[in-house]
Design a protein around this motif. Structure first.
Motif, mmCIF file in Angstrom:
data_model
loop_
_atom_site.group_PDB
_atom_site.id
_atom_site.type_symbol
_atom_site.label_atom_id
_atom_site.label_comp_id
_atom_site.label_asym_id
_atom_site.label_seq_id
_atom_site.Cartn_x
_atom_site.Cartn_y
_atom_site.Cartn_z
ATOM 1 N N LEU A 34 0.806 -1.226 0.000
ATOM 2 C CA LEU A 34 0.000 0.000 0.000
ATOM 3 C C LEU A 34 0.839 1.276 0.000
ATOM 4 C CD1 LEU A 34 -2.872 -1.018 2.450
ATOM 5 C CD2 LEU A 34 -2.904 -0.961 -0.041
ATOM 6 N N SER A 35 2.147 1.143 0.203
ATOM 7 C CA SER A 35 2.993 2.334 0.178
ATOM 8 C C SER A 35 3.921 2.383 -1.029
ATOM 9 C CB SER A 35 3.844 2.419 1.459
ATOM 10 O OG SER A 35 4.748 1.343 1.543
ATOM 11 N N GLU A 66 -4.713 4.554 3.761
ATOM 12 C CA GLU A 66 -4.792 4.176 5.174
ATOM 13 C C GLU A 66 -6.103 3.456 5.464
ATOM 14 O OE1 GLU A 66 -4.580 6.041 9.684
ATOM 15 O OE2 GLU A 66 -4.237 7.348 7.971
ATOM 16 N N GLY A 67 -7.189 3.879 4.812
ATOM 17 C CA GLY A 67 -8.459 3.170 4.979
ATOM 18 C C GLY A 67 -8.348 1.720 4.537
ATOM 19 N N ARG A 68 -7.690 1.498 3.402
ATOM 20 C CA ARG A 68 -7.487 0.121 2.932
ATOM 21 C C ARG A 68 -6.602 -0.662 3.894
ATOM 22 N NH1 ARG A 68 -6.294 2.290 -3.171
ATOM 23 N NH2 ARG A 68 -8.472 2.526 -3.835
ATOM 24 N N LYS A 146 -13.739 4.120 9.867
ATOM 25 C CA LYS A 146 -13.474 5.530 9.576
ATOM 26 C C LYS A 146 -12.111 5.920 10.146
ATOM 27 C CE LYS A 146 -17.494 6.358 7.689
ATOM 28 N NZ LYS A 146 -17.572 6.461 6.216
ATOM 29 N N ARG A 147 -11.311 6.593 9.324
ATOM 30 C CA ARG A 147 -10.039 7.111 9.832
ATOM 31 C C ARG A 147 -10.279 8.136 10.924
ATOM 32 N NH1 ARG A 147 -7.754 10.440 7.262
ATOM 33 N NH2 ARG A 147 -5.674 10.297 8.160
ATOM 34 N N ARG A 230 3.406 2.152 11.848
ATOM 35 C CA ARG A 230 4.457 1.710 10.922
ATOM 36 C C ARG A 230 4.174 2.183 9.504
ATOM 37 N NH1 ARG A 230 5.246 -4.446 11.325
ATOM 38 N NH2 ARG A 230 6.659 -3.922 9.629
ATOM 39 N N PHE A 231 2.911 2.224 9.123
ATOM 40 C CA PHE A 231 2.540 2.722 7.795
ATOM 41 C C PHE A 231 2.929 4.196 7.660
ATOM 42 C CE2 PHE A 231 -0.827 4.677 5.085
ATOM 43 C CZ PHE A 231 -0.501 4.077 3.888
ATOM 44 N N HIS A 232 2.588 5.004 8.649
ATOM 45 C CA HIS A 232 2.931 6.424 8.597
ATOM 46 C C HIS A 232 4.440 6.635 8.667
ATOM 47 C CE1 HIS A 232 -1.009 8.326 8.521
ATOM 48 N NE2 HIS A 232 -1.429 7.404 9.358
#
Length: 303
Positions: A34-35, A66-68, A146-147, A230-232
């Motif tokens: 996703l990144s 981020e939603g995914r 929801k984020r 970790r994604f951010h």
């Protein structure tokens, strides 16, 4: 069977728990996927070079990805509980006028045991992010992730909950017909708020930290929080690398300009009779270019 205490406040003990080491590789693959395309160093470098519009387009893509991430991460964690079936595909649920009337004009206890035919036509539909069914308890959850609910007015949240409840009336029929005779004797709706600004446990709005309760897996809320961090962090790391890569050509041009100015000052260049004034301007331009870059904190005790 070992009973594990959940990390969510006030949570009961659950027979299943997240093993972060075991999930590490799954999380890594998900973050990479996703990144890699929208937020790779190359894509971010191109956006920075392209100006404000392209950079803004990249920033707008972050909430979508981020939603995914949250939806798929919840599915990965839910798989820790072998009693659960996680559905994410073909979930467009009809929202009929009859269903909306039932929801809007009655207390939930009056239509709790009702179910409507999933074939009932209607132009309105609702597509949940996930439907999770517990085969042992025959309880299904219709989930909207929801984020953040920070920008949602109360009326908008209530409208969403009404649509979800109306759509839930067809879930038992849909599950039995389209998902291998899967049985749900009770359907509940829940909005998972990753931003944690608002929560209403009785009204179906839960903070993401309470994911433990939903999937009956201890530590689920902590695990999904770690996945977000970790994604951010990956996006931040790629952004810094892209920013540095974008700055290097400017610094190189500045060095070339400074070198040319030095050559001119030493008489190595070819000038016309007005060279004195032109060289002075060139030197000023060179000094201006050298100062383009990142701000640096002055060091004390230096000249």
């Amino acid at each position: 069977m070992t009973t594990i205490l959940s990390g969510a406040p006030g949570a009961p003990a659950y027979p299943h728990a997240v093993d972060l080491d075991a999930l590490q590789s799954c999380f890594d693959v998900l973050i990479d996927e996703l990144s890699s395309q929208p937020f790779s160093v190359g894509a971010l470098s191109s956006a920075l070079a392209g100006g404000v519009s392209e950079a803004a387009a990249i920033l707008r893509a972050i909430p979508i990805q981020e939603g995914r991430l949250l939806e798929r991460g919840i599915g990965i964690i839910a798989d820790v509980n072998p009693d659960l079936v996680v559905l994410t595909q073909n979930l467009r649920l009809p929202v009929t006028k009859t269903a909306l009337d039932l929801v809007e004009k009655n207390d939930p206890k009056h239509f709790r045991s009702l179910t409507l035919d999933a074939d009932t036509g209607g132009r309105k539909t609702y597509t949940p992010d996930l439907v999770i069914v517990n085969r042992k308890t025959k309880l299904a959850h219709v989930i909207d992730v929801k984020r953040s609910l920070g920008s949602y007015e109360i009326s908008r949240i209530n409208e969403l909950k009404s649509r979800m409840l109306a759509a839930a009336l067809v879930v038992p029929d849909l599950l039995y017909r389209d998902h291998h005779r899967l049985v749900a004797e009770e359907v509940r709706v829940v909005i998972l708020n990753a931003g944690n600004q608002r929560s209403d446990g009785a009204g179906g709005v839960w903070p993401l930290s309470d994911l433990d309760h939903l999937v009956e897996v201890g530590g689920a809320g902590r695990a999904i929080g770690m996945l977000r961090e970790r994604f951010h962090a990956r996006i931040d790391e790629n952004w810094k690398l892209a920013r540095n890569a974008s700055a290097r050509p400017k610094e190189e041009r500045a060095r070339r300009g400074a070198s040319a100015d030095t050559d001119d000052a030493n008489g190595s260049g070819v000038h016309d009779p007005g060279a004195g004034s032109i060289t002075e301007v060139d030197q000023q331009a060179g000094r201006s270019q050298i100062r383009i870059g990142f701000a640096r904190i002055p060091r004390t005790g230096t000249g």
